[in-house]
Design an enzyme around this catalytic site. Structure first.
Site, short mmCIF file in Angstrom:
data_model
loop_
_atom_site.label_atom_id
_atom_site.label_comp_id
_atom_site.label_asym_id
_atom_site.label_seq_id
_atom_site.Cartn_x
_atom_site.Cartn_y
_atom_site.Cartn_z
N GLY A 13 0.84 -1.20 0.00
CA GLY A 13 0.00 0.00 0.00
C GLY A 13 0.87 1.24 0.00
N ALA A 14 0.48 2.23 -0.83
CA ALA A 14 1.27 3.45 -0.96
C ALA A 14 0.43 4.69 -0.71
CB ALA A 14 1.90 3.51 -2.35
N GLY A 15 -0.54 4.57 0.23
CA GLY A 15 -1.27 5.75 0.69
C GLY A 15 -0.43 6.42 1.78
N ALA A 17 -0.37 6.00 4.99
CA ALA A 17 0.21 5.08 5.97
C ALA A 17 1.37 4.30 5.36
CB ALA A 17 -0.87 4.12 6.48
N PHE A 117 -13.61 21.45 13.63
CA PHE A 117 -14.10 20.21 13.03
C PHE A 117 -14.99 19.52 14.04
CE2 PHE A 117 -13.18 17.41 9.42
CZ PHE A 117 -12.67 18.34 8.53
N ASP A 218 -8.87 -5.59 0.52
CA ASP A 218 -7.98 -6.70 0.12
C ASP A 218 -7.11 -7.18 1.28
OD1 ASP A 218 -8.97 -5.88 -2.29
OD2 ASP A 218 -7.03 -5.52 -3.25
N GLN A 237 -18.29 4.12 9.77
CA GLN A 237 -18.77 5.50 9.89
C GLN A 237 -19.48 5.97 8.62
OE1 GLN A 237 -15.97 9.14 9.89
NE2 GLN A 237 -16.71 8.97 11.98
N HIS A 239 -20.65 9.28 6.82
CA HIS A 239 -20.40 10.72 6.88
C HIS A 239 -21.69 11.43 6.52
CE1 HIS A 239 -18.75 14.65 6.10
NE2 HIS A 239 -17.56 14.24 6.51
N LEU A 249 -17.74 13.09 -1.18
CA LEU A 249 -17.74 13.77 0.10
C LEU A 249 -17.74 15.29 -0.01
CD1 LEU A 249 -17.43 12.74 3.06
CD2 LEU A 249 -15.13 13.65 2.91
N THR A 251 -16.61 17.94 2.54
CA THR A 251 -15.89 17.91 3.82
C THR A 251 -16.66 18.61 4.94
OG1 THR A 251 -13.92 18.64 5.00
CG2 THR A 251 -14.54 19.95 3.12
N GLU A 252 -16.43 18.06 6.14
CA GLU A 252 -16.96 18.67 7.36
C GLU A 252 -16.41 20.09 7.51
OE1 GLU A 252 -16.91 15.54 10.25
OE2 GLU A 252 -16.21 17.01 11.70
N ARG A 283 -19.84 12.69 13.70
CA ARG A 283 -20.47 12.27 12.44
C ARG A 283 -21.62 11.31 12.63
NH1 ARG A 283 -14.89 11.78 8.99
NH2 ARG A 283 -14.61 14.04 8.95
N HIS A 370 -18.34 5.97 4.78
CA HIS A 370 -17.12 6.77 4.70
C HIS A 370 -15.86 6.09 5.23
CE1 HIS A 370 -14.76 10.35 4.41
NE2 HIS A 370 -14.60 10.47 5.70
N ARG A 412 -14.89 7.50 14.55
CA ARG A 412 -13.69 8.32 14.41
C ARG A 412 -14.03 9.81 14.33
NH1 ARG A 412 -11.18 10.75 9.98
NH2 ARG A 412 -12.42 9.71 8.40
N LEU A 418 -6.00 11.00 9.16
CA LEU A 418 -4.71 11.41 8.59
C LEU A 418 -3.64 11.39 9.66
CD1 LEU A 418 -5.74 14.31 6.14
CD2 LEU A 418 -5.18 11.94 5.59
C1 LIG Z 1 -13.23 11.45 0.42
C2 LIG Z 1 -12.49 11.25 1.70
C3 LIG Z 1 -12.10 12.34 2.46
C4 LIG Z 1 -11.41 12.16 3.65
N1 LIG Z 1 -11.02 13.27 4.37
C5 LIG Z 1 -10.28 13.08 5.51
C6 LIG Z 1 -9.78 14.21 6.22
O1 LIG Z 1 -9.95 15.36 5.85
N2 LIG Z 1 -9.07 13.98 7.34
C7 LIG Z 1 -8.82 12.71 7.80
O2 LIG Z 1 -8.16 12.58 8.83
N3 LIG Z 1 -9.27 11.64 7.12
C8 LIG Z 1 -9.99 11.80 5.99
N4 LIG Z 1 -10.44 10.70 5.30
C9 LIG Z 1 -10.00 9.38 5.73
C10 LIG Z 1 -8.58 9.16 5.30
O3 LIG Z 1 -8.29 9.91 4.16
C11 LIG Z 1 -8.31 7.69 4.99
O4 LIG Z 1 -8.71 6.90 6.07
C12 LIG Z 1 -6.81 7.51 4.78
O5 LIG Z 1 -6.34 8.38 3.79
C13 LIG Z 1 -6.46 6.06 4.43
O6 LIG Z 1 -5.08 6.02 4.18
P1 LIG Z 1 -4.34 4.66 4.00
O7 LIG Z 1 -2.89 4.97 3.80
O8 LIG Z 1 -4.71 3.74 5.09
O9 LIG Z 1 -4.98 4.07 2.67
P2 LIG Z 1 -4.97 4.63 1.14
O10 LIG Z 1 -4.50 6.01 1.04
O11 LIG Z 1 -6.24 4.30 0.50
O12 LIG Z 1 -3.91 3.68 0.49
C14 LIG Z 1 -4.18 2.31 0.31
C15 LIG Z 1 -3.08 1.75 -0.54
O13 LIG Z 1 -3.17 0.35 -0.55
C16 LIG Z 1 -2.95 -0.12 -1.85
N5 LIG Z 1 -3.60 -1.44 -1.95
C17 LIG Z 1 -4.84 -1.81 -1.55
N6 LIG Z 1 -5.05 -3.11 -1.82
C18 LIG Z 1 -3.91 -3.57 -2.37
C19 LIG Z 1 -3.49 -4.83 -2.86
N7 LIG Z 1 -4.28 -5.89 -2.85
N8 LIG Z 1 -2.25 -4.92 -3.38
C20 LIG Z 1 -1.41 -3.86 -3.43
N9 LIG Z 1 -1.76 -2.65 -2.98
C21 LIG Z 1 -2.99 -2.52 -2.45
C22 LIG Z 1 -3.53 0.95 -2.76
O14 LIG Z 1 -2.92 0.88 -4.02
C23 LIG Z 1 -3.14 2.20 -2.00
O15 LIG Z 1 -1.86 2.63 -2.37
C24 LIG Z 1 -11.12 10.86 4.11
C25 LIG Z 1 -11.50 9.76 3.35
C26 LIG Z 1 -12.20 9.96 2.17
C27 LIG Z 1 -12.63 8.74 1.40
#
Ligand SMILES: Cc1cc2nc3c(=O)[nH]c(=O)nc-3n(C[C@H](O)[C@H](O)[C@H](O)COP(=O)(O)OP(=O)(O)OC[C@H]3O[C@@H](n4cnc5c(N)ncnc54)[C@H](O)[C@@H]3O)c2cc1C
Length: 597
Positions: A13-15, A17, A117, A218, A237, A239, A249, A251-252, A283, A370, A412, A418
């Site tokens: 995963g490259a979000g 986290a 918020f 996944d 949750q 939203h 979304l 945003t709040e 929320r 959400h 949450r 974030l």
């Molecule tokens: C529209 C929206 C607005 C939000 N706004 C806020 C906010 O303002 N403040 C806040 O605190 N939170 C907010 N949230 C919540 C927060 O953004 C998310 O919970 C958070 O960004 C998740 O980050 P992550 O790194 O866990 O996952 P992600 O950023 O989703 O990354 C997941 C990664 O896993 C990879 N992946 C998944 N499955 C596989 C697989 N099988 N094989 C290989 N790679 C895989 C994907 O490619 C991706 O890179 C929001 C959420 C949404 C949907």
């Protein structure tokens, strides 16, 4: 063996986290980040509102208040040691992002700007406090770009557009993962001492959702199949403000800047449900309030949506009504230009997708699925824990939305996710590198790709009559209608029966594209299998919990019941079903109190 790669630590995963974990791990161990999406397409990039830290840049605030608000917001299900750890680390973590180059909005004095918020309060007065740090309404986008740059600078190895299918366990320890390369359909084995899952959430199991298409659970599902439990999966949750019908979304932050909710009769209704914090209540509270208005016939045009009013003249009027002022005591007003500067993307979304201009018109909104509070159980160092006594699984880590630390408990607070990514992504990365420095590689199993190949070949060669799209549509509807904002025993029993039928139909699914190159139909069908497994766990855990708490709201058990249910759920996939057990909540300073809104 073909396509075998060896790394000390592999991050899936490259979000936010995954990148934070990869960055920290790469400083002490040879690290790869594997992602099914190109990194900057991860859902973190959609986060709008902000990231919380009690800097007190605009008014008094402290980590202790942030901790208490998060405990209260979690409806006392969050583990208080972990929440305190996160809130204490928050200011340093956000400053670190700033020093990496994240372009936060600023106060006139040059400090990081902050906005109110939902659920963020001054613990003495009970009034909203400005705690959310933001970069316009693109905070997540900025986090993702900043961290990706840092990872490239630190020479983290990326495998983009590789979908991870399996987790390898040898001698009850981590041995690596198996992935398929989307471009070629080839399987790859990643031999690793430590693996960090950061695969995000699973909101696509619901019909109306703010979540990206990739949110198919996944990581949670593939670990479940390998005997790892999931925690608190009944807590999801909703939203309050998704764009009507689309789920996108709003945003709040719009309510933080002064927007209010209006029902079909033109009345502002939140003061009735939450007299102190009103439109900025948690929320779960606001979503249920909207649903109640709709159910009692006060939706707009007697339909299932309400208005969000952020027109400048309305903001000024409601601010005066609430006694809201600027820090210097002058009346709070926001011009159209200021609103446009603060939430440009939201205004754009409404103009483009709805043909509605929020500066002159109200926005039609409805609750949208959400965020999952539940996930892979971890301790505060990101180590995955696999039973009631919190035994650590050697070499396995999780962080971000796919994990359950648990800092969000039953609900949450906005902007705490974030923060969760940054704090726990960092610690998971540090711990994994530390582990890899002293552990040896486990040998790989004789044919590590066998199970993944079998799953894919079965789907590719299936000759049944079922269609994955139909099954997906039915699953989403069942989950939204029967395991959504309001739940009851009868509805959830029905949902479980339907999910059983859908799982059976999934065994006879036919994939029409038999090719190997960019076979997205095949990948999505595999993801549907994950969503069905996750949905079953969500529905069964929700049926078992006979109380209402945070995001879990039972019509047949409307009250919170601390004597029987102040505990975390753990769910295992066993013998074709789900086994459920419970573990205690960590309570340090704050004994459960009734929630007052
Ligand atoms: C529209 C929206 C607005 C939000 N706004 C806020 C906010 O303002 N403040 C806040 O605190 N939170 C907010 N949230 C919540 C927060 O953004 C998310 O919970 C958070 O960004 C998740 O980050 P992550 O790194 O866990 O996952 P992600 O950023 O989703 O990354 C997941 C990664 O896993 C990879 N992946 C998944 N499955 C596989 C697989 N099988 N094989 C290989 N790679 C895989 C994907 O490619 C991706 O890179 C929001 C959420 C949404 C949907």
């Amino acid at each position: 063996m073909p396509n075998v790669h060896q790394f000390d630590v592999v991050v899936v995963g490259a979000g936010g986290a995954g990148l934070m974990a990869g960055l920290y791990s790469s400083r002490g161990a040879k690290t790869a980040v594997i992602s099914k999406l190109y990194p900057t397409r991860s859902h973190t990039g959609a986060a709008q509102g902000g990231i919380s830290a009690a800097f007190g840049n605009l008014e008094e605030d402290k980590p202790e208040w942030h901790t208490y608000d998060s405990v209260k917001g979690s409806d006392y299900l969050g583990d208080q040691d972990a929440i305190e750890f996160m809130c204490e680390e928050a200011p340093q973590a956000v400053l670190e992002l700033e020093h990496m180059g994240l372009p936060f909005d600023r106060t006139p004095e040059g400090r990081i700007s902050q906005r109110p918020f939902g659920g963020h309060t001054n613990n003495v007065t009970g009034k909203p406090v400005r705690r959310a740090c933001h970069a316009a309404d693109r905070t997540g986008h900025m986090i993702l770009q900043t961290l990706y740059q840092q990872c490239l600078k630190n020479k983290v190895t990326f495998f983009d557009e590789y979908q991870v299918l399996d987790f390898l366990i040898v001698n009850r320890r981590t041995a690596g993962i198996v992935a398929v390369e989307l471009a070629t359909g080839e399987f790859h084995t990643f031999h690793a001492k430590a693996v960090i899952f950061a695969t995000g959430g699973h909101g696509r199991i619901f019909e109306v959702t703010s979540n990206a298409y990739a949110y198919t659970g996944d990581g949670a599902a593939l670990l479940l199949r390998r005997g790892i439990p999931l925690e608190d999966m009944e807590f999801f949750q909703f939203h309050p403000t998704g764009i009507y019908k689309l789920g996108i979304l709003i945003t709040e932050g719009v309510r933080g800047e002064g927007g209010v909710l209006i029902n079909g009769k033109g009345e502002r209704f939140m003061p009735k449900y939450a007299p102190t914090v009103k439109d900025l209540a948690s929320r779960d509270v606001v979503s249920r309030a909207i649903y109640t208005e709709i159910r009692e016939g006060r939706g707009v045009n007697s339909s299932n949506y309400v208005w969000l009013d952020a027109r400048p003249e309305s903001i000024a009027r409601y601010a005066a009504e609430d006694g809201r002022t600027n820090p210097d005591g002058s009346p709070y007003v926001l011009s159209g230009e200021q609103l446009l500067a603060k939430v440009p993307d939201i205004i754009d979304f409404c103009r483009v997708y709805l043909g509605v201009d929020p500066l002159t018109q109200m926005m039609p909104t409805q609750p949208t699925a959400h965020y999952t509070m539940g996930g892979i159980p971890t301790n505060k160092f990101g180590e995955v824990v696999i039973d009631e006594s919190n035994a650590v699984f050697p070499g396995l880590y999780a962080a971000g939305e796919c994990a359950c630390v648990s800092v969000h408990g039953a609900n949450r607070l906005g902007t705490n996710s974030l923060l969760d990514l940054i704090v726990f992504g960092k610690h998971a990365g540090l711990k994994a590198a530390e582990y890899a420095q002293q552990a040896d590689f486990e040998p790989l199993p004789p044919d590590p790709q066998a199970d993944s190949r079998a799953q894919f070949e079965k789907l590719r060669n299936g000759s049944g009559k079922e269609n994955a799209f139909d099954i997906t549509t039915e699953m989403k509807k069942v989950m939204f209608d029967l395991v959504g904002i309001y739940r009851n025993e009868k509805g959830m029993q029905e949902a479980i029966t339907k999910l059983d039928q859908l799982k059976e139909r999934f065994q006879h699914v036919k994939v029409t594209d038999r090719g190997r190159i960019f076979n997205t139909e095949l990948f999505h069908t595999w993801e549907l299998g994950n969503m069905l497994d996750v949905s079953e766990v969500v529905a069964k855990c929700a049926l078992n919990r006979r109380e209402s708490r945070g995001g879990h709201s039972r019509e047949d058990f409307p009250n919170r019941d601390d004597s029987d249910w102040l505990k975390h759920t753990l769910a295992w996939q066993k013998n074709g079903g789900v086994e459920i057990r419970y573990k205690p909540v960590v309570i340090t300073k704050y004994p459960p109190k009734e929630r007052v809104y």
